[in-house]
Design an enzyme around this catalytic site. Structure first.
Site, mmCIF file in Angstrom:
data_model
loop_
_atom_site.group_PDB
_atom_site.id
_atom_site.type_symbol
_atom_site.label_atom_id
_atom_site.label_comp_id
_atom_site.label_asym_id
_atom_site.label_seq_id
_atom_site.Cartn_x
_atom_site.Cartn_y
_atom_site.Cartn_z
ATOM 1 N N ASP A 231 -12.078 -40.860 -19.359
ATOM 2 C CA ASP A 231 -11.244 -40.587 -18.181
ATOM 3 C C ASP A 231 -9.856 -41.192 -18.429
ATOM 4 O O ASP A 231 -9.694 -42.051 -19.296
ATOM 5 C CB ASP A 231 -11.884 -41.232 -16.930
ATOM 6 C CG ASP A 231 -11.470 -40.572 -15.619
ATOM 7 O OD1 ASP A 231 -12.338 -39.979 -14.952
ATOM 8 O OD2 ASP A 231 -10.279 -40.653 -15.247
ATOM 9 N N ASP B 211 -7.026 -38.625 -22.079
ATOM 10 C CA ASP B 211 -6.372 -37.574 -21.301
ATOM 11 C C ASP B 211 -6.809 -36.259 -21.930
ATOM 12 O O ASP B 211 -6.488 -35.974 -23.090
ATOM 13 C CB ASP B 211 -4.841 -37.742 -21.379
ATOM 14 C CG ASP B 211 -4.121 -36.736 -20.494
ATOM 15 O OD1 ASP B 211 -4.670 -35.641 -20.254
ATOM 16 O OD2 ASP B 211 -2.996 -37.050 -20.053
ATOM 17 N N TYR C 101 -5.627 -23.507 -9.151
ATOM 18 C CA TYR C 101 -6.977 -24.089 -9.112
ATOM 19 C C TYR C 101 -8.029 -22.982 -9.168
ATOM 20 O O TYR C 101 -8.965 -23.039 -9.969
ATOM 21 C CB TYR C 101 -7.138 -24.920 -7.838
ATOM 22 C CG TYR C 101 -8.461 -25.656 -7.753
ATOM 23 C CD1 TYR C 101 -8.677 -26.818 -8.474
ATOM 24 C CD2 TYR C 101 -9.496 -25.190 -6.939
ATOM 25 C CE1 TYR C 101 -9.888 -27.498 -8.403
ATOM 26 C CE2 TYR C 101 -10.708 -25.868 -6.858
ATOM 27 C CZ TYR C 101 -10.902 -27.025 -7.587
ATOM 28 O OH TYR C 101 -12.111 -27.689 -7.513
ATOM 29 N N LYS D 189 -10.743 -22.499 -12.208
ATOM 30 C CA LYS D 189 -12.191 -22.647 -12.012
ATOM 31 C C LYS D 189 -12.931 -21.347 -12.340
ATOM 32 O O LYS D 189 -14.066 -21.379 -12.818
ATOM 33 C CB LYS D 189 -12.496 -23.118 -10.586
ATOM 34 C CG LYS D 189 -12.026 -24.547 -10.313
ATOM 35 C CD LYS D 189 -12.765 -25.558 -11.187
ATOM 36 C CE LYS D 189 -12.295 -26.971 -10.970
ATOM 37 N NZ LYS D 189 -13.044 -27.961 -11.759
#
Ligand SMILES: NC(=O)c1ccc[n+]([C@@H]2O[C@H](COP(=O)([O-])OP(=O)(O)OC[C@H]3O[C@@H](n4cnc5c(N)ncnc54)[C@H](O)[C@@H]3O)[C@@H](O)[C@H]2O)c1
Length: 256
Positions: A44, A70, A162, A166
């Site tokens: 993370d 990252d 977004y 997705k």
């Protein structure tokens, strides 16, 4: 953290990489995998939250290590994956959970916002899977789970990048299901509905929005990260050995 059910030793001795596991849904998955015996590595960008989560897992006698990564940087992704191999010799489970979202009207959405979202949510998934896949192919065994969304299927206003990221992540998962299936690797996606995390805090704080949302969720409540950990770990478990290429919605019936 809310108490959750667990199945002792379900993942005993398995090596699991949880990318985006410092907090929220990824954290609930990391905690659950560790409780069930997996040797967990969390990757993370958020060092302090990673350290906090690792401490919680260690206090419960779970096995966990952390590596700062990252997902937008190929060199960092490669370093993270080689650390897992160095520590545990293999990767049985990959959970790709890292993700970002920001509500912006489409006419105000700029290229920077688009690239930021797509780079973390989709390209990061590609980079991580591309780096992990050769190890799973060599093992002729592996489970990959991508954190998609109800937005992989139904669009929400003001979330163009977004939604696109997705939908792309789900099709990436399906491609890998086809291509890596013959090598003994299962790839699936989970589609959470509205889950209470840092990501959704601004939405949940907005009373007008939330009353509308509650009407849309037949189970009548907002989900908790632990509501996702069970289905996600099921997909990583031997019970899901014949499950490949699905998007499992976990949304309280929102899309019913
Ligand atoms: N919360 C929801 O309602 C919901 C619904 C559907 C899907 N999801 C998806 O679930 C996943 C987890 O979301 P959450 O709600 O737990 O959010 P969160 O913000 O609590 O957690 C996201 C994690 O991703 C990490 N991350 C962000 N950018 C990164 C980067 N460049 N490299 C590495 N790690 C990075 C963050 O540090 C954080 O630990 C996301 O992919 C999100 O899109 C969430």
């Amino acid at each position: 953290m809310t108490t959750m059910n667990f199945i002792p030793n379900r993942f005993r001795r398995q090596s699991a990489l949880v990318v985006g596991g410092a907090q929220g849904i990824g954290k609930a998955i990391a905690v659950r995998l560790a409780r069930e015996g997996a040797r967990v590595v969390i990757g993370d960008v958020d060092r302090p939250m990673m350290a906090e989560t690792a401490l919680e897992i260690t206090r419960e006698k779970g096995v966990v290590r952390t590596v700062r990564c990252d997902v937008r940087r190929r060199s960092q992704v490669e370093r993270m994956v080689s650390k897992v191999i160095q520590w545990h010799g293999r990767i049985d489970i990959l959970m790709y959970v890292a993700g970002v979202a920001k509500l912006v009207p489409f006419t105000k959405t700029n290229e920077k916002h688009w690239d930021w979202t797509l780079d973390i949510n989709l390209k990061g998934g590609f980079l991580v899977a591309r780096t992990v896949a050769p190890h799973m192919v060599r093992q002729r065994k592996g489970k990959m789970v991508f954190m998609a969304s109800t937005n992989s299927w139904d669009a929400e206003a003001e979330l163009a990048p977004y939604n696109a990221s997705k939908a792309g992540l789900f099709l990436l998962a399906k491609t890998l299901a086809r291509e890596l299936g013959p090598s003994g690797i299962n790839t699936n996606a989970v589609g959470p509905g509205l889950i209470r995390t840092r990501l959704t805090e601004p939405v949940i704080k907005n009373k007008k929005f939330i009353s509308k949302y509650k009407d849309l969720i037949p189970l009548g409540r907002i989900g908790q990260p632990e509501d996702i950990a069970g289905p996600a770990t099921f997909l990583a478990s031997p019970d899901a050995d014949y499950v490949n290429g699905i998007l499992m919605f976990v949304d309280g019936g929102q899309l019913a």
